[in-house]
Write an enzyme that holds these catalytic residues in place. Structure first.
Site, PDB file in Angstrom:
ATOM      1  N   ASP A 114     -62.097  -0.695 -40.155  1.00  0.00           N
ATOM      2  CA  ASP A 114     -62.289  -2.126 -39.882  1.00  0.00           C
ATOM      3  C   ASP A 114     -63.657  -2.550 -40.399  1.00  0.00           C
ATOM      4  OD1 ASP A 114     -62.338  -4.662 -38.787  1.00  0.00           O
ATOM      5  OD2 ASP A 114     -62.470  -3.986 -36.703  1.00  0.00           O
ATOM      6  N   HIS A 161     -59.249  -5.303 -30.120  1.00  0.00           N
ATOM      7  CA  HIS A 161     -60.485  -4.539 -30.370  1.00  0.00           C
ATOM      8  C   HIS A 161     -61.581  -5.108 -29.474  1.00  0.00           C
ATOM      9  CE1 HIS A 161     -63.768  -3.489 -33.623  1.00  0.00           C
ATOM     10  NE2 HIS A 161     -63.950  -2.828 -32.497  1.00  0.00           N
ATOM     11  N   SER A 165     -57.045  -9.350 -39.232  1.00  0.00           N
ATOM     12  CA  SER A 165     -57.935  -9.814 -38.162  1.00  0.00           C
ATOM     13  C   SER A 165     -57.922 -11.335 -38.105  1.00  0.00           C
ATOM     14  CB  SER A 165     -59.360  -9.323 -38.409  1.00  0.00           C
ATOM     15  OG  SER A 165     -60.229 -10.019 -37.541  1.00  0.00           O
ATOM     16  N   HIS A 188     -54.744  -8.077 -35.328  1.00  0.00           N
ATOM     17  CA  HIS A 188     -55.997  -7.536 -34.796  1.00  0.00           C
ATOM     18  C   HIS A 188     -56.794  -8.667 -34.139  1.00  0.00           C
ATOM     19  CE1 HIS A 188     -59.232  -4.475 -34.870  1.00  0.00           C
ATOM     20  NE2 HIS A 188     -60.061  -5.483 -35.126  1.00  0.00           N
ATOM     21  N   MET A 225     -65.534   1.971 -37.557  1.00  0.00           N
ATOM     22  CA  MET A 225     -66.105   0.719 -38.072  1.00  0.00           C
ATOM     23  C   MET A 225     -66.757   0.998 -39.427  1.00  0.00           C
ATOM     24  SD  MET A 225     -65.324  -1.642 -36.005  1.00  0.00           S
ATOM     25  CE  MET A 225     -66.183  -2.934 -36.918  1.00  0.00           C
ATOM     26  N   MET A 236     -65.356 -10.282 -28.466  1.00  0.00           N
ATOM     27  CA  MET A 236     -66.807 -10.036 -28.463  1.00  0.00           C
ATOM     28  C   MET A 236     -67.444 -10.802 -27.308  1.00  0.00           C
ATOM     29  SD  MET A 236     -67.674 -10.297 -32.508  1.00  0.00           S
ATOM     30  CE  MET A 236     -66.499  -9.771 -33.767  1.00  0.00           C
ATOM     31  N   ASP A 256     -60.219  -9.616 -32.245  1.00  0.00           N
ATOM     32  CA  ASP A 256     -61.598  -9.163 -32.023  1.00  0.00           C
ATOM     33  C   ASP A 256     -62.201  -9.879 -30.824  1.00  0.00           C
ATOM     34  OD1 ASP A 256     -62.189  -7.273 -34.189  1.00  0.00           O
ATOM     35  OD2 ASP A 256     -61.734  -8.968 -35.505  1.00  0.00           O
ATOM     36  N   MET A 289     -65.096  -5.426 -28.268  1.00  0.00           N
ATOM     37  CA  MET A 289     -66.508  -5.180 -28.565  1.00  0.00           C
ATOM     38  C   MET A 289     -67.296  -5.766 -27.415  1.00  0.00           C
ATOM     39  SD  MET A 289     -66.233  -5.975 -32.592  1.00  0.00           S
ATOM     40  CE  MET A 289     -64.656  -6.757 -32.315  1.00  0.00           C
TER      41      MET A 289
HETATM   42  C1  DX5 Z   1     -66.044  -7.046 -37.083  1.00  0.00           C
HETATM   43  C2  DX5 Z   1     -64.611  -7.091 -36.635  1.00  0.00           C
HETATM   44  C3  DX5 Z   1     -63.632  -7.094 -37.736  1.00  0.00           C
HETATM   45  C4  DX5 Z   1     -63.689  -8.277 -38.664  1.00  0.00           C
HETATM   46  C5  DX5 Z   1     -63.260  -7.783 -40.010  1.00  0.00           C
HETATM   47  O1  DX5 Z   1     -66.861  -6.829 -36.000  1.00  0.00           O
HETATM   48  O2  DX5 Z   1     -64.320  -5.979 -35.811  1.00  0.00           O
HETATM   49  O3  DX5 Z   1     -62.299  -6.909 -37.259  1.00  0.00           O
HETATM   50  O4  DX5 Z   1     -62.880  -9.349 -38.292  1.00  0.00           O
HETATM   51  O5  DX5 Z   1     -63.449  -8.802 -40.930  1.00  0.00           O
HETATM   52  P1  DX5 Z   1     -63.535  -8.507 -42.503  1.00  0.00           P
HETATM   53  O6  DX5 Z   1     -62.272  -7.832 -42.911  1.00  0.00           O
HETATM   54  O7  DX5 Z   1     -63.696  -9.861 -43.087  1.00  0.00           O
HETATM   55  O8  DX5 Z   1     -64.738  -7.616 -42.723  1.00  0.00           O
HETATM   56 ZN    ZN Z   2     -62.178  -5.551 -35.320  1.00  0.00          ZN
END
Ligand code: DX5
Ligand code: ZN
Length: 216
Positions: free
Chosen positions: A176, A69, A11, A36, A142, A40, A38, A71
């Site tokens: 994840d 991903h 990520s 990956h 998750m 948001m 993320d 969110m």
């Molecule tokens: C959280 C994200 C993850 C995050 C994981 O909402 O979806 O992808 O980056 O980070 P770590 O591996 O540090 O928990």
């Molecule tokens: Zn993620």
């Protein structure tokens, strides 16, 4: 048939955003299978991260598939923009789909030649995913509340992998949140075959070892 190969997807949320190209290349050289990303929106989750333009810029320098991903609320509105930005796998949240019009959303993602993924948050039961497993390429469980990197792995969430793997041999099951060599092993034993890791990969002293330890 269940793939034996573990797909490791670092990520980039834990990378240095001022040196993103460098950190992408580091992960690729260390054996990352996917990247990956993320996304948001400050509504579905409290945090705001990156969106379409940054994804398009990453596409210009990345060699491996982009595992995006989402969110965000209204994921259906952003399928085409992320397809155009170069997403290869597009994962939306079950909880974010209004009216639970999930099958049309999966079909829309696939119509842009992307793999379709669906994710569930820690409080969502695995059963809700069963009607969609045949249509999905990937299910993302998750193992933390979505929103931030660096949180603690929730073992109860990982157990959901087992029930989903019993229903489908073929689907990619990704986990994840709080994944490291130890928690990754727990998930692999339940049947997960894709691991996302942010902090464990990017804050480690040796990125090669970190990625290797997730694969084997
Ligand atoms: C959280 C994200 C993850 C995050 C994981 O909402 O979806 O992808 O980056 O980070 P770590 O591996 O540090 O928990
Ligand atoms: Zn993620």
């Amino acid at each position: 048939m269940l793939q034996n190969k573990i797909i490791v997807s670092p990520s980039i949320l834990s990378a240095d955003f001022a040196n993103l190209e460098r950190d992408i290349k580091r992960a690729e050289a260390a054996g990352a299978d996917w990247l990956h990303i993320d996304v948001m929106d400050g509504h579905f989750v409290p945090n705001i991260t990156i969106g379409v333009p940054v994804t398009a810029s990453i596409k210009k320098v990345a060699q491996v598939p982009l595992d995006v991903h989402l969110m965000i609320e209204n994921p259906e509105k952003y399928v085409e923009p992320f397809a155009n930005a170069g997403a290869d796998i597009l994962t939306f949240h079950y909880e974010a789909v209004e009216g639970k019009n999930i099958l049309p959303l999966i079909e829309k993602i696939k119509s842009f030649d992307m793999k379709a993924g669906m994710s569930i948050k820690p409080k969502t039961a695995p059963d809700v995913t069963y009607p969609y497993l045949e249509s999905l390429d990937m299910l993302l469980i998750m193992t933390v509340e979505p929103g931030f990197g660096g949180q603690k792995f929730m073992p109860d969430c990982a157990e959901k992998v087992k029930s989903i793997r019993e229903k489908s041999e073929d689907i990619i099951i990704q986990v994840d949140g709080g994944i490291n060599a130890e928690t990754g092993n727990i998930c692999k034993n339940y049947g997960a075959n894709s691991l996302v890791a942010g902090n464990y990969v990017y804050k480690s002293e040796n990125i090669n070892e970190a990625i290797k330890s997730l694969k084997f």
